[in-house]
Structures are given as C-alpha cells and as structure tokens.
Write a protein that holds these residues in place. Structure first.
Motif, mmCIF file in Angstrom:
data_model
loop_
_atom_site.group_PDB
_atom_site.id
_atom_site.type_symbol
_atom_site.label_atom_id
_atom_site.label_comp_id
_atom_site.label_asym_id
_atom_site.label_seq_id
_atom_site.Cartn_x
_atom_site.Cartn_y
_atom_site.Cartn_z
ATOM 1 N N LEU A 1 0.842 -1.194 0.000
ATOM 2 C CA LEU A 1 0.000 0.000 0.000
ATOM 3 C C LEU A 1 0.881 1.249 0.000
ATOM 4 O O LEU A 1 1.948 1.258 0.625
ATOM 5 N N HIS B 1 0.766 0.243 -5.116
ATOM 6 C CA HIS B 1 -0.414 0.317 -4.252
ATOM 7 C C HIS B 1 -1.475 -0.723 -4.649
ATOM 8 O O HIS B 1 -1.946 -0.721 -5.775
ATOM 9 N N HIS C 1 1.649 9.651 -1.663
ATOM 10 C CA HIS C 1 0.527 8.863 -2.171
ATOM 11 C C HIS C 1 -0.774 9.472 -1.666
ATOM 12 O O HIS C 1 -0.867 9.849 -0.492
ATOM 13 N N ARG D 1 5.314 3.884 2.444
ATOM 14 C CA ARG D 1 4.858 2.608 1.884
ATOM 15 C C ARG D 1 4.605 1.665 3.049
ATOM 16 O O ARG D 1 5.420 1.593 3.978
#
Ligand code: MD3
Ligand code: FE
Length: 203
Positions: free
Chosen positions: A138, A162, A187, A194
């Motif tokens: 993710l 992701h 993100h 991450r």
C-alpha cells in the motif's frame, strides 16, 4: 490480472485496491494499539523499516535474534488481533494463487519512509515452509528484488505498487528477496510512506 513471477510466486496486480482504504484504516488502528518501531538487529543496527504486528504471533527482532512471539518484546503487550478483513483477503488471495486452506496466525506490518530498505534475505523462521506468505503493498511504489536460493544469485526487479498482492509459495518460498531504498513521494491515500503487510503461518 494475475502473473507468475517464478514457480510458486504469483502477483495479483491491484488485487487489494478496492479494500485499500479499509486496510489503511485498520493499519492505523493497529498502530494506535502498538506503534511501529525501528527495531535493533542482533548486530546492533537500527532497521530503516519500522515494524509492528497483529495476530496470534508477531515477528520481531532483538539482541537475542529473530523470533515469533505472542507479545512485543519492546513493551510486553500482546499483539492486536488480526482484523477479519486482513484474514479474509489473505486467504482469498492465497487460494486464487493456488494455495487453498491458508490460515495465517501472524501478520507483520512494515512501514517504509524515503530511503528505507530491506537487504536481501530469506524468510525461514516459520515452522512449515510449505505454507506460502501473502504480501500486500500500500502507498508509495517500491522496487522489489527477487533472487535465487543463494545470496549471490542474480536478481530480477519487480515494481510493487499500491494494492498489489503477491503470494510466495512452493519453491519460491525460500528465494532471497529485498526492497531497494524507497524513493520520496506522496501517495493520495497513504502520504509519504509505503506499507507492506505479510501474512504468515508461523507455527
Ligand atoms: C519472497 N517484506 O517482511 S514483501 C519481509 O515489501 C519482506 O516489506 C518485503 O520481505 C516488503 O520479510 C517484501 C514480499 C515478500 C515477502 C515474503 C517473501 C517476498 C517473499 C518470502 C519468500 C519469498
Ligand atoms: Fe522477507
């Protein structure tokens, strides 16, 4: 959108995308109960990846070495329970990849900040190496290195993005692997990080 990387290693690209928001919320809830921490290896190095766990057992590391334990050795507390969504997703992914009947008792949560990396290693602290590992990525993308059965073997590079899920079983279970230093970025859901979840059968 399924592809075999090597015998036993199956990537389910974007498989967790629809669940990503719920997964991320659960990660935050777990971290509230037991925060991510940079653990110190037996060699005295601070890991650049911060870790926590959920489930009956958690992987951790301290001066004595690497092991699965029912509590966090940093604070003595039991790990938070594995959320039903986590377990269901891991079981479904394993079964789609050809490993029916997977029932994880451990989930390691890794958190990468820019520059964080995981050097080439094997995962072999689990009791039954015929059980696969399911990983869910993710947030920011990372370059994954997938090697052979010896540290010096050549590696292939795979971008993990992701929502990607990878199931690592069969002969791939013992391949060397690692993560190259994370590139900075933002993100939209996860921010400058991450996260990687690995579901395992520890015992
Ligand atoms: C291949 N994590 O936690 S996930 C680890 O992205 C670990 O945080 C990395 O390696 C991460 O041990 C990689 C992909 C992965 C996980 C377990 C494996 C690949 C694997 C076990 C055997 C072979
Ligand atoms: Fe690993």
């Amino acid at each position: 959108w399924q592809e075999t990387l090597a015998e036993g290693a199956v990537i389910l690209r974007r498989r967790a995308r629809e669940d990503a928001e719920a997964l991320y919320q659960q990660i935050m809830a777990i971290a509230e109960q037991n925060p991510f921490a940079h653990r110190i290896t037996p060699g005295g190095h601070r890991m650049s990846v911060a870790m926590t766990n959920c489930g009956d057992f958690g992987w951790s590391v301290d001066s004595r070495g690497y092991q699965y334990q029912q509590q966090d050795n940093l604070n003595g507390r039991k790990w938070p329970a594995m959320p039903p969504l986590f377990r269901t997703l891991a079981q479904q992914a394993a079964s789609e990849a050809g490993f029916p009947g997977f029932n994880p008792d451990a989930c390691l949560l890794n958190r990468y900040e820019p520059g964080a990396k995981l050097t080439l290693h094997q995962d072999k602290d689990e009791k039954d190496l015929r059980q696969p590992i399911v990983s869910v990525s993710l947030g920011l993308p990372a370059v994954f290195q997938f090697g052979g059965f010896e540290r010096g073997d050549s590696t292939q590079r795979v971008l993990l993005e992701h929502g990607d899920i990878v199931v690592w079983g069969g002969p791939s279970r013992l391949r060397y692997h690692g993560i190259l230093p994370l590139k900075p970025g933002v993100h939209p859901l996860v921010g400058a990080w991450r996260y990687n979840l690995t579901f395992r059968r520890a015992f």
